[in-house]
Design a protein around this motif. Structure first.
Motif, PDB file in Angstrom:
ATOM      1  N   ASP A  51       0.849  -1.175   0.000  1.00  0.00           N
ATOM      2  CA  ASP A  51       0.000   0.000   0.000  1.00  0.00           C
ATOM      3  C   ASP A  51       0.890   1.232   0.000  1.00  0.00           C
ATOM      4  N   SER A  52       0.290   2.394   0.192  1.00  0.00           N
ATOM      5  CA  SER A  52       1.045   3.645   0.096  1.00  0.00           C
ATOM      6  C   SER A  52       2.046   3.828   1.219  1.00  0.00           C
ATOM      7  N   PHE A  53       1.926   3.051   2.306  1.00  0.00           N
ATOM      8  CA  PHE A  53       2.839   3.177   3.430  1.00  0.00           C
ATOM      9  C   PHE A  53       4.014   2.188   3.344  1.00  0.00           C
ATOM     10  N   LEU A  54       4.137   1.465   2.257  1.00  0.00           N
ATOM     11  CA  LEU A  54       5.146   0.416   2.137  1.00  0.00           C
ATOM     12  C   LEU A  54       6.563   0.964   2.259  1.00  0.00           C
ATOM     13  N   ARG A  55       7.362   0.332   3.119  1.00  0.00           N
ATOM     14  CA  ARG A  55       8.785   0.609   3.236  1.00  0.00           C
ATOM     15  C   ARG A  55       9.523  -0.710   3.407  1.00  0.00           C
ATOM     16  N   ARG A  56      10.760  -0.761   2.914  1.00  0.00           N
ATOM     17  CA  ARG A  56      11.587  -1.952   3.071  1.00  0.00           C
ATOM     18  C   ARG A  56      12.818  -1.593   3.889  1.00  0.00           C
ATOM     19  N   PHE A  57      13.189  -2.487   4.822  1.00  0.00           N
ATOM     20  CA  PHE A  57      14.328  -2.255   5.688  1.00  0.00           C
ATOM     21  C   PHE A  57      15.262  -3.469   5.644  1.00  0.00           C
ATOM     22  N   PHE A  58      16.548  -3.216   5.746  1.00  0.00           N
ATOM     23  CA  PHE A  58      17.583  -4.218   5.512  1.00  0.00           C
ATOM     24  C   PHE A  58      18.317  -4.512   6.816  1.00  0.00           C
ATOM     25  N   GLY A  59      18.482  -5.814   7.142  1.00  0.00           N
ATOM     26  CA  GLY A  59      19.159  -6.189   8.373  1.00  0.00           C
ATOM     27  C   GLY A  59      19.923  -7.484   8.240  1.00  0.00           C
ATOM     28  N   TYR A  60      20.575  -7.891   9.335  1.00  0.00           N
ATOM     29  CA  TYR A  60      21.433  -9.070   9.313  1.00  0.00           C
ATOM     30  C   TYR A  60      21.264  -9.853  10.608  1.00  0.00           C
ATOM     31  N   ASP A  61      21.136 -11.175  10.474  1.00  0.00           N
ATOM     32  CA  ASP A  61      21.087 -12.082  11.618  1.00  0.00           C
ATOM     33  C   ASP A  61      22.507 -12.562  11.888  1.00  0.00           C
ATOM     34  N   PRO A  62      23.191 -12.057  12.928  1.00  0.00           N
ATOM     35  CA  PRO A  62      24.596 -12.417  13.164  1.00  0.00           C
ATOM     36  C   PRO A  62      24.795 -13.855  13.623  1.00  0.00           C
ATOM     37  N   ILE A  63      23.749 -14.485  14.156  1.00  0.00           N
ATOM     38  CA  ILE A  63      23.863 -15.884  14.600  1.00  0.00           C
ATOM     39  C   ILE A  63      23.629 -16.834  13.429  1.00  0.00           C
ATOM     40  N   GLY A  64      22.543 -16.633  12.721  1.00  0.00           N
ATOM     41  CA  GLY A  64      22.251 -17.458  11.546  1.00  0.00           C
ATOM     42  C   GLY A  64      23.032 -17.036  10.320  1.00  0.00           C
ATOM     43  N   LYS A  65      23.701 -15.870  10.412  1.00  0.00           N
ATOM     44  CA  LYS A  65      24.503 -15.314   9.319  1.00  0.00           C
ATOM     45  C   LYS A  65      23.689 -15.200   8.032  1.00  0.00           C
ATOM     46  N   GLN A  66      22.552 -14.524   8.173  1.00  0.00           N
ATOM     47  CA  GLN A  66      21.657 -14.327   7.036  1.00  0.00           C
ATOM     48  C   GLN A  66      21.255 -12.856   6.928  1.00  0.00           C
ATOM     49  N   PHE A  67      21.247 -12.365   5.702  1.00  0.00           N
ATOM     50  CA  PHE A  67      20.713 -11.034   5.436  1.00  0.00           C
ATOM     51  C   PHE A  67      19.210 -11.164   5.194  1.00  0.00           C
ATOM     52  N   LYS A  68      18.441 -10.235   5.760  1.00  0.00           N
ATOM     53  CA  LYS A  68      16.998 -10.262   5.587  1.00  0.00           C
ATOM     54  C   LYS A  68      16.486  -8.865   5.246  1.00  0.00           C
ATOM     55  N   VAL A  69      15.378  -8.836   4.517  1.00  0.00           N
ATOM     56  CA  VAL A  69      14.712  -7.585   4.192  1.00  0.00           C
ATOM     57  C   VAL A  69      13.316  -7.632   4.787  1.00  0.00           C
ATOM     58  N   LEU A  70      12.961  -6.601   5.548  1.00  0.00           N
ATOM     59  CA  LEU A  70      11.629  -6.498   6.128  1.00  0.00           C
ATOM     60  C   LEU A  70      10.791  -5.543   5.286  1.00  0.00           C
ATOM     61  N   SER A  71       9.623  -6.001   4.887  1.00  0.00           N
ATOM     62  CA  SER A  71       8.656  -5.144   4.186  1.00  0.00           C
ATOM     63  C   SER A  71       7.563  -4.790   5.180  1.00  0.00           C
ATOM     64  N   SER A  72       7.417  -3.494   5.449  1.00  0.00           N
ATOM     65  CA  SER A  72       6.442  -3.041   6.439  1.00  0.00           C
ATOM     66  C   SER A  72       5.501  -2.031   5.786  1.00  0.00           C
ATOM     67  N   SER A  73       4.213  -2.245   5.971  1.00  0.00           N
ATOM     68  CA  SER A  73       3.229  -1.324   5.417  1.00  0.00           C
ATOM     69  C   SER A  73       2.093  -1.168   6.424  1.00  0.00           C
ATOM     70  N   GLU A  74       0.976  -0.667   5.978  1.00  0.00           N
ATOM     71  CA  GLU A  74      -0.116  -0.339   6.892  1.00  0.00           C
ATOM     72  C   GLU A  74      -0.620  -1.548   7.661  1.00  0.00           C
TER      73      GLU A  74
END
Length: 202
Positions: A51-74
């Motif tokens: 929706d119009s509030f959609l944002r994506r944020f980038f992070g890292y799991d230091p234990i699982g050693k995985q990069f993840k992207v969070l999509s957050s919206s309304e």
């Protein structure tokens, strides 16, 4: 690498040498993750609900050693894990519906993604959203004041740089010393040139 468009200049988040260029909902840009060392990049797939509030944020799991992207919206919250054979979004639950602020970048610090959003917590208020990249769980820190502010990494802790009024030589940063107890400490610096007038608290 070469990219055009004001969206890339305004919304750019880096994690461990990788950069998330967020499209911010602008139609002529696409969300990509770039490796600054090799110049390689991947384009993220479209989310299944947006929706119009959609944002994506980038992070890292230091234990699982995985990069993840969070999509957050309304009302929709999804996670994409990089490094898998097929990039696909997974829906996750959030106990509090919130609206990410489109003009403010998120920040990643020690396994946690932080970003500013509006939410209903007994009243409509501004809050800091805390997303644990490994557990994929949300928590929230209410902000009493509703004014422009910037999230920063202050010596490995979440810092909030307050918005000042012109005419003051002080710069004020609030640092989250204890996330569970929500304990803040205030750090005031005197600038060589007049900056802005700090507010009393967040």
């Amino acid at each position: 690498m070469g990219y055009c468009g004001d969206g890339y200049k305004k919304i750019c988040q880096s994690v461990n040498g990788f950069i998330n260029l967020n499209d911010r909902g602008i139609s002529y840009t696409v969300p990509v993750i770039c490796n600054t060392c090799t110049g390689q990049h991947i384009t993220l797939p479209d989310v299944t609900a947006k929706d119009s509030f959609l944002r994506r944020f980038f992070g890292y799991d230091p234990i699982g050693k995985q990069f993840k992207v969070l999509s957050s919206s309304e009302e929709h919250y999804q996670v994409l894990t990089l490094g898998t054979r097929e990039l696909s979004w997974r829906k996750i639950e959030c106990s509090l519906k919130h609206y990410p602020r489109p003009e403010i970048n998120g920040i990643y610090i020690n396994g946690v993604l932080y970003y500013i959003a509006f939410a209903w917590i007994e009243r409509f208020t501004m809050t800091i959203v805390c997303f644990d990249v490994r557990s994929e769980k949300f928590s929230f820190i209410e902000i009493e004041k509703t004014m422009p502010l910037t999230l920063i990494n202050y010596k490995g802790k979440l810092g909030v740089l307050l918005c000042f009024d012109y005419g003051s030589s002080l710069a004020e940063v609030w640092v989250l010393d204890d996330a569970k107890k929500v304990k803040w400490s205030k750090h005031t610096n005197v600038l060589s040139n007049p900056a802005r007038k700090p507010i009393n608290s967040i």
